[in-house]
Design a protein around this motif. Structure first.
Motif, PDB file in Angstrom:
ATOM      1  N   GLN A  51      -7.459  -2.282  -4.619  1.00  0.00           N
ATOM      2  CA  GLN A  51      -7.334  -1.139  -3.723  1.00  0.00           C
ATOM      3  C   GLN A  51      -7.216  -1.605  -2.280  1.00  0.00           C
ATOM      4  O   GLN A  51      -7.586  -2.737  -1.951  1.00  0.00           O
ATOM      5  CB  GLN A  51      -8.571  -0.243  -3.864  1.00  0.00           C
ATOM      6  CG  GLN A  51      -8.719   0.381  -5.240  1.00  0.00           C
ATOM      7  CD  GLN A  51     -10.134   0.862  -5.482  1.00  0.00           C
ATOM      8  OE1 GLN A  51     -11.024   0.076  -5.753  1.00  0.00           O
ATOM      9  NE2 GLN A  51     -10.343   2.166  -5.391  1.00  0.00           N
ATOM     10  N   ASP A  52      -6.709  -0.729  -1.430  1.00  0.00           N
ATOM     11  CA  ASP A  52      -6.598  -1.065  -0.023  1.00  0.00           C
ATOM     12  C   ASP A  52      -7.965  -0.926   0.630  1.00  0.00           C
ATOM     13  O   ASP A  52      -8.513   0.166   0.749  1.00  0.00           O
ATOM     14  CB  ASP A  52      -5.592  -0.148   0.679  1.00  0.00           C
ATOM     15  CG  ASP A  52      -5.343  -0.586   2.112  1.00  0.00           C
ATOM     16  OD1 ASP A  52      -6.290  -0.563   2.907  1.00  0.00           O
ATOM     17  OD2 ASP A  52      -4.209  -0.965   2.438  1.00  0.00           O
ATOM     18  N   THR A  69      -9.869   4.339  -2.303  1.00  0.00           N
ATOM     19  CA  THR A  69      -8.451   4.412  -1.951  1.00  0.00           C
ATOM     20  C   THR A  69      -7.585   4.028  -3.141  1.00  0.00           C
ATOM     21  O   THR A  69      -8.043   3.400  -4.097  1.00  0.00           O
ATOM     22  CB  THR A  69      -8.129   3.485  -0.773  1.00  0.00           C
ATOM     23  OG1 THR A  69      -8.546   2.152  -1.102  1.00  0.00           O
ATOM     24  CG2 THR A  69      -8.843   3.938   0.487  1.00  0.00           C
ATOM     25  N   ASP A  86      -6.916  10.607  -4.301  1.00  0.00           N
ATOM     26  CA  ASP A  86      -7.025   9.171  -4.522  1.00  0.00           C
ATOM     27  C   ASP A  86      -7.886   8.864  -5.743  1.00  0.00           C
ATOM     28  O   ASP A  86      -7.612   7.921  -6.500  1.00  0.00           O
ATOM     29  CB  ASP A  86      -7.613   8.484  -3.291  1.00  0.00           C
ATOM     30  CG  ASP A  86      -6.628   8.357  -2.146  1.00  0.00           C
ATOM     31  OD1 ASP A  86      -5.413   8.549  -2.384  1.00  0.00           O
ATOM     32  OD2 ASP A  86      -7.052   8.069  -1.018  1.00  0.00           O
ATOM     33  N   TYR A 116     -12.540  -0.237   4.384  1.00  0.00           N
ATOM     34  CA  TYR A 116     -13.721  -0.184   3.520  1.00  0.00           C
ATOM     35  C   TYR A 116     -14.971  -0.669   4.238  1.00  0.00           C
ATOM     36  O   TYR A 116     -16.046  -0.071   4.129  1.00  0.00           O
ATOM     37  CB  TYR A 116     -13.448  -1.026   2.270  1.00  0.00           C
ATOM     38  CG  TYR A 116     -14.595  -1.115   1.285  1.00  0.00           C
ATOM     39  CD1 TYR A 116     -14.945  -0.027   0.498  1.00  0.00           C
ATOM     40  CD2 TYR A 116     -15.308  -2.305   1.128  1.00  0.00           C
ATOM     41  CE1 TYR A 116     -15.984  -0.116  -0.422  1.00  0.00           C
ATOM     42  CE2 TYR A 116     -16.340  -2.399   0.214  1.00  0.00           C
ATOM     43  CZ  TYR A 116     -16.672  -1.300  -0.565  1.00  0.00           C
ATOM     44  OH  TYR A 116     -17.704  -1.400  -1.460  1.00  0.00           O
ATOM     45  N   PHE A 171       0.834  -1.197   0.000  1.00  0.00           N
ATOM     46  CA  PHE A 171       0.000   0.000   0.000  1.00  0.00           C
ATOM     47  C   PHE A 171       0.869   1.247   0.000  1.00  0.00           C
ATOM     48  O   PHE A 171       0.604   2.220  -0.708  1.00  0.00           O
ATOM     49  CB  PHE A 171      -0.915  -0.013   1.212  1.00  0.00           C
ATOM     50  CG  PHE A 171      -1.786   1.211   1.322  1.00  0.00           C
ATOM     51  CD1 PHE A 171      -2.644   1.531   0.287  1.00  0.00           C
ATOM     52  CD2 PHE A 171      -1.745   2.017   2.439  1.00  0.00           C
ATOM     53  CE1 PHE A 171      -3.453   2.642   0.384  1.00  0.00           C
ATOM     54  CE2 PHE A 171      -2.544   3.127   2.525  1.00  0.00           C
ATOM     55  CZ  PHE A 171      -3.403   3.440   1.503  1.00  0.00           C
ATOM     56  N   LYS A 201     -11.073  11.038  -0.841  1.00  0.00           N
ATOM     57  CA  LYS A 201     -10.026  12.022  -1.086  1.00  0.00           C
ATOM     58  C   LYS A 201      -9.901  12.269  -2.589  1.00  0.00           C
ATOM     59  O   LYS A 201      -9.699  11.314  -3.361  1.00  0.00           O
ATOM     60  CB  LYS A 201      -8.690  11.541  -0.533  1.00  0.00           C
ATOM     61  CG  LYS A 201      -8.668  11.365   0.973  1.00  0.00           C
ATOM     62  CD  LYS A 201      -7.316  10.861   1.440  1.00  0.00           C
ATOM     63  CE  LYS A 201      -7.285  10.669   2.958  1.00  0.00           C
ATOM     64  NZ  LYS A 201      -5.964  10.151   3.403  1.00  0.00           N
ATOM     65  N   THR A 243       0.809   4.153  -2.853  1.00  0.00           N
ATOM     66  CA  THR A 243       0.336   5.503  -2.610  1.00  0.00           C
ATOM     67  C   THR A 243       1.450   6.537  -2.594  1.00  0.00           C
ATOM     68  O   THR A 243       1.186   7.712  -2.853  1.00  0.00           O
ATOM     69  CB  THR A 243      -0.407   5.565  -1.269  1.00  0.00           C
ATOM     70  OG1 THR A 243       0.426   5.049  -0.249  1.00  0.00           O
ATOM     71  CG2 THR A 243      -1.678   4.760  -1.324  1.00  0.00           C
TER      72      THR A 243
END
Length: 473
Positions: free
Chosen positions: A418-419, A365, A441, A423, A4, A438, A8
């Motif tokens: 996605q992470d 994310t 993201d 969630y 992750f 965000k 990111t």
């Protein structure tokens, strides 16, 4: 969380942030960065310098809000999607209609009657029948896990409300969801087999908020239909503590959902027509419907924003793909992937021309790896992974929930994983709202989807193994 962090922060091409992971170099040389074509670089820059995906999910959640399948709200969302796809510049924008069994929630209340009177926070599970008009008041039969209920002998629960606990574990890939979801999907059937009059379950989620998680359940045809609801996690904890006192616990629950008969739903389709092989299709997607408790931002307004936003990035960059890039906003996903199955039925004749398909339906994310569901062209997926700064995973994928039906028909798939660690804190709750997303993201995801769609369109492979040996297996 190593992958992750790589996704990111070390994915400089997508988000332009500095790499500060402790186990990677602080300064990467040009030779260490994956080579990208000018077209791919333009897509990345267009996405990261814009707010295409975020603006779309903001529009959907603000102007439409929650979009329960089969309701007037979902119909308004279809109208919104048609207008948005045309505004973006997609061609051949159309609605692919189908019909679903309608269901709407009503009143939902619960309380402990004895030994310690107090309110509980519950929500009906999708498809549940109602309680009698005066509600149901009955003693609790407690099962720590769904497996404990399955192991219980026939009978013995006559006149009781079954309470199934069982905690869902957090994981970046959401691995705990499937096991935890068994009680939601089949709890009513197993309890009814043993004589119970109703069911409450610990919500299928990972949060500690006093928000219960809804979701679709199913009845078996050969068992009585009994009402089923989900308790918020703190209320499930409270009920377990009361039960631990060793006294008989009685609760009252009232649910008034109703079946609304056959209702219209539909998939929305728009395209960037291919310049050389327009009959060949690269499909990117999300699902348009949502549950009715929140505004469907992470599930799955984000997926609509990411997939439609990616197409907008390609058009804004002035690029013309060789193959057709098709954007699909699936309807009625939450109530049984009905849009995905309807798409296969309506497009069966052209499924062989679907080159690659994926869906964004795991929040907003940033992705941390690329998963494959192709039988050929793995080298192209590796190039896509390199261009987006992500590692390839050994995990196989069906491309996403709505892509599953076409994957079973042989359509090649891939997925940006996605992470999802957090969630299921928000999933199917009133907390699924835009403030959890965000913009940066969303831009990262839109860039990845745009790069994938473009590179798949330009690739020589069709991602299918057409060798004689493969065709005879």
């Amino acid at each position: 969380m190593k992958h992750f962090l790589l996704a990111t922060c070390a994915t400089i091409l997508l988000v332009g942030c500095a790499n500060e992971a402790s186990d990677t170099p602080k300064e990467a040389t040009k030779a260490e960065q994956p080579a990208v074509t000018p077209e791919v670089q333009k897509l990345i820059e267009t996405a990261k310098n814009g707010s295409h995906a975020y603006d779309i999910v903001e529009s959907l959640t603000t102007e439409i809000g929650p979009r329960l399948a089969g309701t007037d709200a979902e119909a308004r969302a279809r109208d919104w999607a048609v207008a948005k796809f045309k505004e973006i510049g997609l061609e051949n924008v159309r609605v692919q209609p189908f019909t679903i069994p309608g269901w709407e929630r009503g009143e939902e209340t619960a309380s402990i009657v004895a030994p310690y009177a107090q309110q509980l926070y519950i929500t009906s599970l999708g498809g549940s029948v109602a309680t009698p008009s005066g509600g149901i008041t009955a003693p609790i039969a407690f099962f720590p896990t769904f497996e404990d209920l399955e192991a219980a002998p026939a009978g013995g629960l006559d006149g009781k409300i079954v309470f199934i606990s069982g905690r869902m574990e957090k994981a970046p890939d959401g691995a705990g969801y499937g096991p935890a979801n068994r009680k939601r999907r089949s709890g009513a059937t197993e309890a009814a087999k043993r004589g119970a009059v109703a069911v409450v379950i610990r919500s299928v989620g990972t949060d500690s908020h006093r928000f219960p998680h809804t979701g679709q359940m199913r009845y078996a045809e050969d068992t009585p239909k009994i009402p089923i609801a989900a308790l918020s996690a703190p209320d499930a904890d409270q009920l377990e503590r009361v039960l631990s006192r060793g006294e008989k616990v009685t609760i009252k629950m009232t649910l008034t959902p109703r079946v609304t008969g056959d209702r219209p739903s539909g998939n929305i389709i728009g395209e960037i027509i291919g310049s050389e092989s327009p009959e060949e299709i690269v499909l990117i997607s999300g699902h348009l419907d949502s549950w009715d408790l929140g505004t469907g931002a992470i599930d799955d307004g984000a997926g609509i924003g990411i997939s439609a936003g990616a197409s907008q990035v390609i058009l804004e960059a002035g690029l013309k793909p060789k193959r057709t890039i098709r954007v699909v906003a699936f309807g009625a996903e939450e109530v049984g992937l009905l849009g995905g199955f309807a798409y296969v039925d309506a497009n069966r004749a052209e499924l062989d021309n679907h080159v690659l398909a994926t869906e964004s339906d795991f929040g907003a994310t940033a992705p941390y790896e690329v998963q494959s569901g192709v039988s050929a062209g793995e080298d192209v997926l590796k190039q896509i992974a390199d261009a987006t700064g992500l590692p390839m995973s050994d995990v196989r994928t069906n491309g996403g929930p709505d892509i599953g039906p076409m994957s079973r028909e042989g359509v090649p798939t891939m997925r940006f994983q996605q992470d999802g660690t957090d969630y299921f804190d928000l999933h199917h709750t009133p907390d699924d709202t835009l403030d959890k997303i965000k913009p940066e993201d969303m831009a990262t995801n839109a860039a990845a989807f745009a790069v994938m769609a473009w590179m798949a369109s330009e690739a020589d492979t069709n991602f299918r193994d057409t060798s004689d040996s493969a065709s005879t297996e």
